[in-house]
Design an enzyme around this catalytic site. Sequence first.
Site, mmCIF file in Angstrom:
data_model
loop_
_atom_site.group_PDB
_atom_site.id
_atom_site.type_symbol
_atom_site.label_atom_id
_atom_site.label_comp_id
_atom_site.label_asym_id
_atom_site.label_seq_id
_atom_site.Cartn_x
_atom_site.Cartn_y
_atom_site.Cartn_z
ATOM 1 N N THR A 212 -36.234 -84.513 1.276
ATOM 2 C CA THR A 212 -37.691 -84.359 1.205
ATOM 3 C C THR A 212 -38.052 -83.656 -0.101
ATOM 4 O O THR A 212 -37.274 -82.846 -0.596
ATOM 5 C CB THR A 212 -38.157 -83.529 2.417
ATOM 6 O OG1 THR A 212 -37.970 -84.312 3.591
ATOM 7 C CG2 THR A 212 -39.611 -83.108 2.324
ATOM 8 N N ARG A 240 -42.410 -91.743 14.740
ATOM 9 C CA ARG A 240 -42.316 -90.276 14.702
ATOM 10 C C ARG A 240 -42.976 -89.728 13.424
ATOM 11 O O ARG A 240 -42.777 -90.239 12.340
ATOM 12 C CB ARG A 240 -40.844 -89.860 14.755
ATOM 13 C CG ARG A 240 -40.605 -88.354 14.662
ATOM 14 C CD ARG A 240 -40.307 -87.903 13.239
ATOM 15 N NE ARG A 240 -39.838 -86.511 13.179
ATOM 16 C CZ ARG A 240 -39.665 -85.856 12.029
ATOM 17 N NH1 ARG A 240 -39.899 -86.434 10.882
ATOM 18 N NH2 ARG A 240 -39.255 -84.602 12.035
ATOM 19 N N ASP A 243 -43.456 -82.713 9.990
ATOM 20 C CA ASP A 243 -44.340 -81.627 9.550
ATOM 21 C C ASP A 243 -44.973 -81.880 8.187
ATOM 22 O O ASP A 243 -46.011 -81.286 7.874
ATOM 23 C CB ASP A 243 -43.537 -80.328 9.466
ATOM 24 C CG ASP A 243 -42.380 -80.453 8.473
ATOM 25 O OD1 ASP A 243 -41.654 -81.470 8.535
ATOM 26 O OD2 ASP A 243 -42.202 -79.551 7.642
#
Length: 345
Positions: A212, A240, A243
């Site tokens: 990420t 899904r 955050d």
Amino acid sequence: MQRCAFSLLLSLLLAGAVHLPARAQQSSDSPGIEYAIAIHGGAGGDPDAWSAEYRQQRIAGLGRALDVGLGLLKSGQAAVDVVEAVVATLEDDPTFNAGRGAVLNAQGQHELDASIMDGSDLQCGAVAAIHTTKNPIRLARRVMTDTPHVLLVGAGADAFARSIGLEQADASYFQTPRRKSEWERWRRQGQSRQGRLGHPAATGLVEGYFGTVGCVVRDRHGNLAAATSTGGLPGKKWGRVGDSPIIGAGNYADNATCAVSGTGIGEEFIRHQTAGDIAARMRYGQVALPVAAAAAIAQLPANGGGVIAVDRRGTIVVEFNTVGMSHAMADSTGQRAIRLTRSEP
Ligand code: ASP
């Protein structure tokens, strides 16, 4: 936990865990640091187990993105423009798990999440589970500037991107050979092995490299911004959302406190509202950023993840409870570092 603070004052505060009144922390007329930038390329995995070539790719990718950000900051660009440009650069780099080179979900598809926040006015935008927009962070920015909304998801978000002329790409652009072979290996192994993060939420996920990306900035004008982009957890369920596109969980910016970008098990960042928690500890507890970030990461389970953060003085904090977290940082005093773990390149 390691804390990387460039300001001597904050280092002293950290050592003594001294709490300053919020006003003093938030002063923008600190003569020391004009601008500061931190970048991450994901938590998780063990960098010692990576090949020298892969480590070098990560370091080079972070360095290129850092240079993009520093160039813009030197020329006086706004923090929110800088974080967008830096994260777009990392999305274009297939080394990382964002944009091109994103990890694949349980169906072998990419689904991309991103968000951006401007600390000067709390404007923010986010996208989740998108498929065709080349740079998710640019779409998140346009959700912020061109719609009355904060979060657009799925086909509707990609349709909005097309309607405003944002560049589109097909699956062959996003799904690199490396991600496909990681996913194939995972499928052959019965999809049941515990992920490298060693956490229940990661059970059964692909044991791949995490990556990420995120960027936090304090610009010459004293404004803060944060941006985060990801392909999410590898092997995640179709649909899904983690955050990274959830403001206050994996991304947050407020000039009154700090800018934060997170990486790790998104479910934990959502449960603990990690990015917002750091800002709230500064606002209500009147603690300095290093103390607030350490306390917030301490709430996460072991191997939960980490954050990069910057406050209005230009103090940079890198805090994580995983073995590795690729990160880079620099500021106007000439400080510069790129690391894959706490201390090692
Ligand atoms: N936080 C991201 C997510 O859960 C994954 C990561 O940072 O590696 O979607």
